[in-house]
Design an enzyme around this catalytic site. Structure first.
Site, PDB file in Angstrom:
ATOM      1  N   GLY A 120       0.818  -1.203   0.000  1.00  0.00           N
ATOM      2  CA  GLY A 120       0.000   0.000   0.000  1.00  0.00           C
ATOM      3  C   GLY A 120       0.853   1.254   0.000  1.00  0.00           C
ATOM      4  O   GLY A 120       1.871   1.305  -0.671  1.00  0.00           O
TER       5      GLY A 120
ATOM      6  N   GLU B 180       5.502  -3.166   1.042  1.00  0.00           N
ATOM      7  CA  GLU B 180       5.593  -2.983  -0.412  1.00  0.00           C
ATOM      8  C   GLU B 180       4.865  -1.691  -0.743  1.00  0.00           C
ATOM      9  O   GLU B 180       3.639  -1.643  -0.766  1.00  0.00           O
ATOM     10  CB  GLU B 180       4.951  -4.173  -1.135  1.00  0.00           C
ATOM     11  CG  GLU B 180       5.671  -5.495  -0.937  1.00  0.00           C
ATOM     12  CD  GLU B 180       7.024  -5.556  -1.648  1.00  0.00           C
ATOM     13  OE1 GLU B 180       7.237  -4.743  -2.589  1.00  0.00           O
ATOM     14  OE2 GLU B 180       7.859  -6.393  -1.268  1.00  0.00           O
TER      15      GLU B 180
ATOM     16  N   CYS C  66       1.969   0.182  -8.786  1.00  0.00           N
ATOM     17  CA  CYS C  66       3.064   0.791  -8.022  1.00  0.00           C
ATOM     18  C   CYS C  66       4.354   0.904  -8.827  1.00  0.00           C
ATOM     19  O   CYS C  66       5.191   1.735  -8.534  1.00  0.00           O
ATOM     20  CB  CYS C  66       3.318   0.021  -6.735  1.00  0.00           C
ATOM     21  SG  CYS C  66       3.531  -1.736  -7.022  1.00  0.00           S
TER      22      CYS C  66
END
Lengths: 483, 564
Positions: free
Chosen positions: B202, B224, B259
């Site tokens: 997140g 992460e 991401c």
């Protein structure tokens, strides 16, 4: 306030040095490691003296546990650092052709190392070796509970190491707190569980990774032994691991012993005999026993064994001398399990022996408590060894010896659960202070058209086979032979 | 079962309920159920079957949550997961086997090994952008390593979350693997518990909360996170290929909501227009003339994120900078692929992770690109040698001599991009008039700012490539492609500093959920008296000799010769 400025100034210097990329070169790292070896070599007498003043350690112990360890680690790092730094090539599946992949170890940046007082030299310099080998700049904070050693480190390190890249700061808890307010790229802490929590909480603010080297109640499980010589060796190793390493003030020392009832008296007798052999008839006159570090710890330990229920269980020793901060090697047989001596880490020269009906019960006994840093087990029973290995959890396991695992560069050293987080020694120290950066290199030719939208069924099938590395079907698909 | 009620009645999931579930799982773990190879394999196979049998349902859930194109859903989520499971099944025996370690003279005679053991009960908190992959990929690692676990999927992808809860309940061993659905309250209740590992995917804000909660119980964490992942585009490359690879990484990955998606591009001033043209052309090839209607693009996940992205476009500082796209449809939560050229550094879009279909391009002069484009994602340009930088502010050139410039001024010049404390300064379009032969050698580039999760470069210039690879610190680096490293199971995937800590994928996932227990076997034989007190000078000498490994020294000491 002044201290805060000093800290901020030091960090700014360290960051500038790190940015100059000087610390990333092999030459710099090797020079520093050589400097470190020289430092301990040139100052053997001074180190021994400081340790005598702080803890009453015998020079032999100093050499074995501090100077020797540091030299050995530094030499190991010196001979391996180039190998460790080399990018690791990775094989890629054919699918990515043409491409190459590797993993580069890069330094993290500016790291903070908190050392502890029981092995004030090696627990400060051993992590430092890893940090240097990995190419970081370092601020080292020795423990104020070993003031002579702390002063020695602060005076001597700048003489041997690059003072723009490696700095030492001394002080108490207030300085520690101020250090923790800063942003670091890694914090390496050796000490108590309580402070470990504070360190990690502070680190969370900046998402700083931490290594916590804590302690715990490390048991020695002693199976019934039959050969007299085995019993002798076992007793020597337990007494050695308990009292001959900073007099029990060591995180991997034997905290308590688990033994079968029927073997208990033999064990106690052989321990007593060995203690006598090692430390003489009058241990308080022995120069081979360290003293208790300070009054606080002396009081803490006194409280542990002077509780009436516990005092009643003393079978050997039990005398102490507040003036010299001396506590005699003391053995207790079956103190109550709810007493503090069996619920808290002892960290001193008291050794409770807990008797069990069957040595198999030791597994449950250990499992019902927080995970220790190490489990020692003396046994010749291979099945029992396997059971201990697979059914208990601890930082490490040592069969038929104590404490020696600390010296093995090939083994990762560190705890699990309450006994710590992260590991070091040898290559693991290098990894601990490195970021492993994957690098993938591709070229511009050979495009796989199905990678790109607009999507259709053909492309979906392509990916299905691709993920399975099913080159045969991929080929059929590309040749239009497969639907 | 009591715990099923707990997960169904979300409103009663408080700390007590969380503690009950954790205790139940701890019971299963302590009983040793999850440790066996057979259990691990059975669970992994069962998960594989679950994915196989319910792929359409998964695709549908992802369509509901973010209109994810079918191909992206079935390949990047289901396909990748199946790949992970296949690899784990194939390699598990090898991963679980103890690793032999060589021992040394100091512990002779002995043997040593490193045993991987499960950590215990672990918590996995996942994200909404790849709700299946980011939930189940860590789960594969946790199961392979023999842990009991609770998975908390993101409430922002509700359809996926409830499907996960349902499927995991059906297919996996519910005594050891559970899904708890919910939002902040449920997560907080979970975080109060004692875990043996927390794996969080997140953002940095929540990551700090997670780590602080973990500190209470000394729980190790894997975080992460994300960050502004840059793409450097050099001139003289195969532009079409580069463009397509950038588009795939940006819009082809959940419409930029990934991401590791490229966040912004740095290229030379001269090359920028070519790059923009090429991007436009390939975007049309991929997504048609009406990208707002393309089925091959995900939508924005919810109105909050839509508003966040809209704010970035509405920022006065980027007015007139949009060179492609810009269309928005609030009711359908769609934003067209949008390219912005020459946005200022202090604009909103350059100060936060974008996480959406907007792609700013920063331009630098060619000299700057070669030398210092890298500082765009590092913090500060560090100059050891004297040379001056010619800056253009509002087209008026002025010169700064860096040797004279105090460090404060340097900071102002080369401020950090990824933090909010942006100093008001226009886009750097300057040239360096250097007095040294090679700019690359003349200064050092620093990694102290926030480090991105990934950094990409497209170049044919070997030197620039090498410089980039060694000097740019990021979770991962890819040369001449984007996002591809994620799919390589032999590479560790994870961030550094602000982009995260810890890594996973393939064997690294197994390791992330294992404790590496050092085991030393000694025999009773070979006991050396010198280890033990009473200490003497002789023992000290022998010890020194032994530890330094000098054979002659050892013999000397053994024979009792005084120190040489």
């Amino acid at each position: 306030m002044e201290k805060m400025e000093e800290i901020e100034g030091s960090i700014a210097d360290l960051r500038t040095t790190f940015r100059s990329r000087k610390t990333t070169s092999v030459a710099w790292r090797k020079n520093q490691l050589r400097g470190l070896i020289e430092l301990v070599q040139d100052n053997e007498q001074k180190i021994a003296k400081a340790l005598y003043q702080d803890l009453g350690k015998h020079p032999a112990e100093v050499y074995r546990d501090e100077i020797g360890i540091v030299k050995k680690s530094a030499n190991h790092a010196l001979s391996c650092v180039e190998k460790w730094m080399a990018p690791k090539k990775n094989r890629l599946p054919l699918l990515y052709f043409p491409a190459s992949a590797q993993v580069l170890s890069e330094p993290l940046g500016v790291v903070l190392i908190f050392a502890s007082w029981n092995f004030p030299i090696s627990l400060a310099l051993d992590p430092l070796i890893g940090a240097i080998a990995a190419g970081n700049t370092v601020l080292l904070k020795p423990s104020d509970l070993a003031p002579e050693c702390a002063a020695f480190l602060q005076e001597t390190i700048p003489l041997y190491l690059d003072c723009n890249a490696i700095k030492v700061i001394n002080g108490g808890a207030d300085v520690g707190e101020k250090l923790l307010q800063q942003k670091w790229d890694k914090i390496f802490f050796t000490g108590s569980t309580r402070v470990g929590r504070l360190v990690m909480t502070a680190a969370a603010k900046h998402l700083t990774p931490v290594t916590l080297e804590l302690g715990g109640k490390c048991p020695a499980v002693v199976d019934t032994l039959f050969s007299l010589s085995d019993i002798k060796v076992m007793a020597k190793r337990i007494v050695g691991g308990k009292w001959a390493a900073c007099n029990g003030q060591i995180c991997i020392g034997v905290d308590y012993v688990l033994v079968e009832k029927k073997f208990a008296s033999t064990l106690v007798d052989s321990l007593k005999r060995t203690i006598k052999k090692f430390f003489g008839e009058s241990p308080k006159d022995s120069n081979s026993l360290s003293r208790i570090v300070n009054k606080n710890h002396f009081d803490r330990l006194s409280k542990l064994f002077k509780e009436p229920r516990v005092a009643a269980s003393i079978v050997h020793g039990g005398s102490s001398n507040e003036e010299n901060l001396f506590i005699e090697p003391t053995i207790l047989l079956d103190p109550p399990l709810d007493s503090e001596i069996m619920t808290e880490e002892i960290f001193g020269p008291l050794l409770p022996i807990i008797t069990l009906n069957n040595i198999q019960e030791s597994i449950e006994f250990v499992n019902s408590r927080p995970k220790p840093l190490v489990i020692y087990a003396f046994t010749k029973d291979e099945t029992f060894k396997r059971e201990i290995l697979s059914e208990t959890s601890s930082g490490s396991v040592v069969f038929n010896d104590t404490v020696v695992q600390y010296a093995a560069d090939v083994l990762p050293f560190g705890g699990v659960g309450q006994s710590g987080l992260g590991r070091y020694h040898g290559k693991y120290s290098f990894d601990n202070f490195s970021h492993e950066k994957p690098v993938m290199q591709r070229s511009f030719f050979l495009e796989m058209e199905p990678r790109y939208p607009p999507w259709n069924d053909f492309k979906i099938n392509f990916f299905r086979f691709a993920y399975r590395f099913d080159y045969f079907n991929l080929l059929l698909l590309l040749l239009g032979l497969k639907k | 079962m009591g715990s099923e009620q707990v997960t169904k009645n979300k409103e009663v999931f408080n700390a007590a309920a969380a503690s009950a579930v954790v205790n139940e799982l701890r019971g299963s773990f302590s009983a040793g159920k999850t440790r066996s190879y057979e259990w691990r394999v059975a669970q992994l196979k069962s998960m594989f079957k679950m994915l196989d049998e319910h792929e359409p349902a998964i695709v549908a859930a992802l369509r509901d949550d973010i209109s994810k194109p079918e191909l992206e859903a079935s390949l990047y989520e289901v396909g990748m997961l199946k790949g992970s499971i296949r690899l784990a099944l194939k390699e598990l025996k090898r991963w679980m086997a103890p690793e032999k370690a060589k021992t040394e003279i100091t512990t002779f005679p002995s043997s040593a090994e490193i045993v991987s053991e499960p950590l215990g009960v672990v918590l996995i908190i996942s994200a909404w952008n790849y709700p299946f992959l980011l939930s189940l990929d860590p789960v594969v690692g946790a199961i392979a390593a023999g842990n009991a676990l609770i998975l908390k999927p993101s409430e922002i992808a509700p359809a996926s979350s409830s499907l996960l809860a349902k499927l995991v309940g059906q297919y996996m061993d519910s005594s050891s693997i559970r899904v708890v659905e919910g939002a902040v309250a449920e997560t907080s209740a979970l975080l109060e518990q004692k875990w043996d590992k927390i794996f969080y995917t997140g953002n940095g804000r929540v990551a700090r909360i997670v780590m602080a909660a973990a500190a209470k119980h000394l729980t190790p964490v894997v975080l992460e996170l994300g960050g502004k992942s840059p793409v450097v585009v050099d001139s003289g490359i195969n532009l079409q290929v580069a463009t397509r690879r950038i588009i795939m990484g940006k819009w082809g990955c959940n419409n930029g909501q990934a991401c590791i998606s490229p966040d912004y591009i740095v290229t030379t001033k001269d090359y920028a227009s070519k790059l923009v043209d090429s991007l436009k052309c390939e975007l049309e090839n991929f997504f048609g003339k009406k990208p707002m209607e393309s089925k091959d693009l995900s939508r924005i996940v919810n109105s909050n994120h839509f508003a966040r992205l809209s704010n970035m476009l509405d920022d006065d500082k980027v007015a007139g900078k949009i060179v492609h796209g810009g269309e928005r449809d609030k009711s359908n939560l769609r934003i067209a692929p949008t390219i912005l050229l020459d946005v200022p550094q202090d604009s909103l879009i350059m100060s936060e992770e974008i996480f959406g279909p907007l792609l700013p391009i920063l331009t630098v002069s060619i000299e700057l690109l070669y030398s210092s484009a890298l500082f765009f994602f590092n913090d500060l340009l560090f100059l050891r040698n004297a040379f001056s930088v010619k800056m253009y502010e509002a087209d008026k050139p002025y010169e700064i001599h860096l040797r004279q410039a105090p460090s404060v001024l340097l900071h102002q010049l080369f401020f950090r991009l990824n933090t909010r404390n942006i100093i008001n300064f226009p886009c750097i379009c300057g040239t360096i008039s250097d007095k040294v032969d090679k700019i690359e050698d003349s200064f050092d580039i620093i990694n102290s700012g926030t480090k991105p999760l990934a950094a990409y470069i497209f170049t044919n210039n070997k030197k620039l490539r090498e410089q980039f690879v060694t000097m740019v610190s990021a979770g991962g680096v890819v040369v001449n492609d984007t996002t591809l490293h994620l799919a390589v199971s032999s590479l560790p995937f994870g961030g550094v500093q602000e982009s995260g800590m810890g890594s996973y994928h393939g064997k690294f996932s197994f390791d992330a959920f294992s404790h590496k227990k050092a085991v030393l076997y000694r025999s009773f034989a070979g006991d050396a008296a010198l280890r033990y007190p009473p200490y003497t000078q002789g023992k000290l000498r022998l010890m020194k000799a032994l530890m330094s490994g000098s054979i002659i020294g050892i013999i000397r000491a053994l024979l009792g010769f005084p120190k040489a």
